[in-house]
Design a protein around this motif. Structure first.
Motif, PDB file in Angstrom:
ATOM      1  N   PRO A  36      -3.089   0.599   7.694  1.00 48.90           N
ATOM      2  CA  PRO A  36      -3.228  -0.206   6.475  1.00 48.90           C
ATOM      3  C   PRO A  36      -3.336   0.603   5.180  1.00 48.90           C
ATOM      4  O   PRO A  36      -3.131   0.055   4.102  1.00 48.90           O
ATOM      5  CB  PRO A  36      -4.523  -1.015   6.720  1.00 48.90           C
ATOM      6  CG  PRO A  36      -5.239  -0.299   7.804  1.00 48.90           C
ATOM      7  CD  PRO A  36      -4.209   0.400   8.631  1.00 48.90           C
ATOM      8  N   ARG A  86     -11.435  -3.524  -0.648  1.00 45.48           N
ATOM      9  CA  ARG A  86     -10.432  -2.984  -1.569  1.00 45.48           C
ATOM     10  C   ARG A  86      -9.359  -4.026  -1.810  1.00 45.48           C
ATOM     11  O   ARG A  86      -9.095  -4.844  -0.925  1.00 45.48           O
ATOM     12  CB  ARG A  86      -9.773  -1.737  -0.965  1.00 45.48           C
ATOM     13  CG  ARG A  86     -10.715  -0.575  -0.886  1.00 45.48           C
ATOM     14  CD  ARG A  86     -10.016   0.669  -0.397  1.00 45.48           C
ATOM     15  NE  ARG A  86     -10.958   1.783  -0.534  1.00 45.48           N
ATOM     16  CZ  ARG A  86     -10.620   3.057  -0.608  1.00 45.48           C
ATOM     17  NH1 ARG A  86      -9.351   3.401  -0.530  1.00 45.48           N
ATOM     18  NH2 ARG A  86     -11.535   3.995  -0.752  1.00 45.48           N
ATOM     19  N   ILE A 106      -3.131  -2.025  -4.053  1.00 44.41           N
ATOM     20  CA  ILE A 106      -3.513  -1.395  -5.334  1.00 44.41           C
ATOM     21  C   ILE A 106      -4.081  -0.008  -5.023  1.00 44.41           C
ATOM     22  O   ILE A 106      -4.773   0.189  -4.033  1.00 44.41           O
ATOM     23  CB  ILE A 106      -4.516  -2.277  -6.111  1.00 44.41           C
ATOM     24  CG1 ILE A 106      -3.755  -3.460  -6.725  1.00 44.41           C
ATOM     25  CG2 ILE A 106      -5.283  -1.487  -7.158  1.00 44.41           C
ATOM     26  CD1 ILE A 106      -4.478  -4.235  -7.794  1.00 44.41           C
TER      27      ILE A 106
HETATM   28  C1  COA Z   1      -3.766   4.122  -1.210  1.00 43.14           C
HETATM   29  C2  COA Z   1      -5.174   4.627  -1.015  1.00 43.14           C
HETATM   30  C3  COA Z   1      -5.418   4.789   0.498  1.00 43.14           C
HETATM   31  C4  COA Z   1      -5.301   5.988  -1.707  1.00 43.14           C
HETATM   32  O1  COA Z   1      -6.451   6.594  -1.261  1.00 43.14           O
HETATM   33  P1  COA Z   1      -7.088   7.946  -1.846  1.00 43.14           P
HETATM   34  O2  COA Z   1      -6.104   8.683  -2.678  1.00 43.14           O
HETATM   35  O3  COA Z   1      -7.675   8.660  -0.700  1.00 43.14           O
HETATM   36  O4  COA Z   1      -8.174   7.395  -2.837  1.00 43.14           O
HETATM   37  P2  COA Z   1      -9.674   7.085  -2.470  1.00 43.14           P
HETATM   38  O5  COA Z   1      -9.755   6.259  -1.237  1.00 43.14           O
HETATM   39  O6  COA Z   1     -10.426   8.385  -2.498  1.00 43.14           O
HETATM   40  O7  COA Z   1     -10.081   6.173  -3.713  1.00 43.14           O
HETATM   41  C5  COA Z   1     -10.461   6.703  -4.959  1.00 43.14           C
HETATM   42  C6  COA Z   1     -11.454   5.723  -5.606  1.00 43.14           C
HETATM   43  O8  COA Z   1     -10.764   4.508  -5.938  1.00 43.14           O
HETATM   44  C7  COA Z   1     -11.307   3.407  -5.207  1.00 43.14           C
HETATM   45  N1  COA Z   1     -10.174   2.612  -4.706  1.00 43.14           N
HETATM   46  C8  COA Z   1      -8.978   3.101  -4.250  1.00 43.14           C
HETATM   47  N2  COA Z   1      -8.174   2.103  -3.932  1.00 43.14           N
HETATM   48  C9  COA Z   1      -8.849   0.960  -4.189  1.00 43.14           C
HETATM   49  C10 COA Z   1      -8.509  -0.407  -4.046  1.00 43.14           C
HETATM   50  N3  COA Z   1      -7.319  -0.779  -3.576  1.00 43.14           N
HETATM   51  N4  COA Z   1      -9.433  -1.346  -4.399  1.00 43.14           N
HETATM   52  C11 COA Z   1     -10.639  -0.963  -4.849  1.00 43.14           C
HETATM   53  N5  COA Z   1     -11.025   0.328  -5.013  1.00 43.14           N
HETATM   54  C12 COA Z   1     -10.129   1.275  -4.672  1.00 43.14           C
HETATM   55  C13 COA Z   1     -12.085   4.037  -4.051  1.00 43.14           C
HETATM   56  O9  COA Z   1     -13.128   3.178  -3.625  1.00 43.14           O
HETATM   57  C14 COA Z   1     -12.602   5.304  -4.677  1.00 43.14           C
HETATM   58  O10 COA Z   1     -13.703   4.990  -5.500  1.00 43.14           O
HETATM   59  P3  COA Z   1     -14.926   6.043  -5.652  1.00 43.14           P
HETATM   60  O11 COA Z   1     -14.342   7.199  -6.411  1.00 43.14           O
HETATM   61  O12 COA Z   1     -15.969   5.289  -6.390  1.00 43.14           O
HETATM   62  O13 COA Z   1     -15.344   6.426  -4.253  1.00 43.14           O
HETATM   63  C15 COA Z   1      -6.209   3.637  -1.626  1.00 43.14           C
HETATM   64  O14 COA Z   1      -5.944   3.456  -2.994  1.00 43.14           O
HETATM   65  C16 COA Z   1      -6.213   2.299  -0.886  1.00 43.14           C
HETATM   66  O15 COA Z   1      -6.918   2.165   0.115  1.00 43.14           O
HETATM   67  N6  COA Z   1      -5.443   1.293  -1.404  1.00 43.14           N
HETATM   68  C17 COA Z   1      -5.319   0.031  -0.713  1.00 43.14           C
HETATM   69  C18 COA Z   1      -4.329   0.185   0.438  1.00 43.14           C
HETATM   70  C19 COA Z   1      -2.913   0.324  -0.051  1.00 43.14           C
HETATM   71  O16 COA Z   1      -2.453  -0.412  -0.894  1.00 43.14           O
HETATM   72  N7  COA Z   1      -2.191   1.287   0.550  1.00 43.14           N
HETATM   73  C20 COA Z   1      -0.780   1.495   0.269  1.00 43.14           C
HETATM   74  C21 COA Z   1      -0.544   2.753  -0.481  1.00 43.14           C
HETATM   75  S1  COA Z   1       1.154   2.878  -0.975  1.00 43.14           S
END
Ligand code: COA
Length: 380
Positions: free
Chosen positions: A219, A255, A259
């Protein structure tokens, strides 16, 4: 002295590649020299696949030939069709695709040949076959006979034809083609990395694609389009958006699926294109509700300081969920559609990896204890 750990390998450059440039600061995406906006406006999926495999656009004869060869190669071996019919009907389509592609290797006379010529043949074959597996599985699980691909159709048209058994609807085929163009390639994303790690050991293209499908399934990656749609369905009505956002995001720990992005700290350019296409499609279909929910939720997040500070914008999965739902695809078929497209990028990366290969083998910082004394099993 050990190196500091980069969690999630963030910011680590692991290859030089011609396939694509992802500029996360400015929200730009380029496939082999062409902006994604140019390709979305002008290119078919087959043109994009040719570009990724050959580092140039095809002429008319080359394009016509590729469309025909993909359609020809898209037919599945009888043995694989028999296997598909034996899988549990409630199996996840990504699990089916992963298993079926692994099995396909055993029917492919090129499977153990890692030469450039064989890899190009396999790239074309797998691109056709993955689409047929997706459509065939959706029919088989609904109790229908799978349909053989037609030689006169593009891949997007064939997908709609093989799903429905009817002459492909032009609106649905065009929406699928746009989706395939936009998702075909995206730098060193998790599934592409997995395919490169796999083949860098000297393993084969089918094994690389199986790794890619397994990685895409999650996901946080390709599974996000289905998760985004489940979220829109849960919200149900545009007037529920604010209450849902407050309860689940502001006061809860969920989340917003679709996004946020590891690389994009500006709007994902594919999301901008898909927003326009999803809106147009929703208007022409007469059902704008799901687009309105998505738009209102995106606007709510855009105005919220938490999302502003973290630079969280809609990614490719957000509006593509609306696009695919509007053409009546089952939600659990969204991730397989991602694989139908990304196989072009994965195979291009595999060809590139084999052309200049070195085993990919990173390191870790050991944080366990040292010098423990052995205690015999009966004394523990
Ligand atoms: C894509 C994703 C996995 C990127 O992850 P990442 O680069 O590892 O970023 P992180 O998980 O460290 O998130 C950074 C911060 O943003 C927040 N954040 C990231 N995506 C978020 C979302 N969709 N909704 C709410 N908060 C979010 C995290 O909680 C974190 O907050 P913090 O700094 O207070 O801990 C992440 O944005 C996500 O889970 N998105 C939803 C799933 C999705 O759409 N995936 C498809 C990607 S193309």
């Amino acid at each position: 002295m050990s190196e500091p750990t980069k969690k999630g390998l963030e910011g680590t450059v692991v290859a030089e590649s011609r396939t694509s440039l992802v500029n996360g600061q400015d929200g730009k995406l380029v496939y082999d020299g062409y902006s994604i906006e140019t390709l979305a406006e002008n290119a078919s999926f087959e043109e994009v696949a040719f570009l990724l495999w050959n580092e140039r656009l095809p002429n008319r004869a080359e394009l016509n030939n590729l469309v025909q060869v993909i359609a020809y190669e898209a037919t599945l071996p009888e043995g694989l069709l028999a296997q598909l019919k034996s899988y549990p009907k409630n199996a996840d389509p990504m699990a089916v695709l992963r298993t079926a592609v692994s099995a396909l290797a055993m029917f492919d006379h090129d499977s153990e040949d890692n030469s450039q010529e064989a890899n190009r043949r396999k790239a074309i074959r797998l691109t056709g076959q993955i689409t047929t597996i997706c459509a065939a599985w959706d029919r088989i699980r609904k109790g229908n006979e799978p349909i053989i691909p037609r030689k006169d159709l593009t891949l997007a048209q064939n997908f709609i034809y093989m799903l429905t058994g009817k002459d492909p609807d032009q609106t649905a085929s065009a929406a699928v083609d746009t989706y395939l163009v936009l998702l075909a390639e995206h730098g060193m994303n998790a599934s592409t990395f997995a395919t490169r790690v796999t083949v860098a050991t000297g393993s084969d293209m089918h094994s690389g694609i199986v790794s890619g499908i397994g990685t895409l399934k999650g996901p946080s990656h390709g599974g996000a389009n289905a998760e985004a749609m489940h979220m829109f369905l849960e919200i149900g009505e545009p007037e529920n958006v604010e209450t849902w956002f407050k309860k689940n995001i502001k006061e809860g720990d969920r989340r917003i699926m679709g996004i946020g992005h590891r690389i994009y700290k500006a709007l994902d350019p594919r999301a901008a294109i898909l927003e326009q296409r999803a809106e147009a499609l929703a208007k022409s279909s007469g059902n704008e509700k799901w687009f309105q929910i998505a738009k209102k939720l995106a606007d709510t997040a855009r105005a919220d300081s938490y999302f502003i500070e973290r630079k969280l914008y809609p990614n490719v999965d957000y509006y593509s969920a609306i696009l695919l739902y509007t053409i009546n695809l089952d939600v659990d078929m969204f991730p397989p559609l991602f694989a139908m497209s990304r196989v072009a990028g994965w195979t291009a990366h595999i060809i590139e990896q084999f052309a200049n290969n070195r085993l990919i083998r990173p390191d870790l910082n050991y944080i366990g204890p040292m010098g423990l004394q052995w205690v015999p099993v009966d004394q523990r």
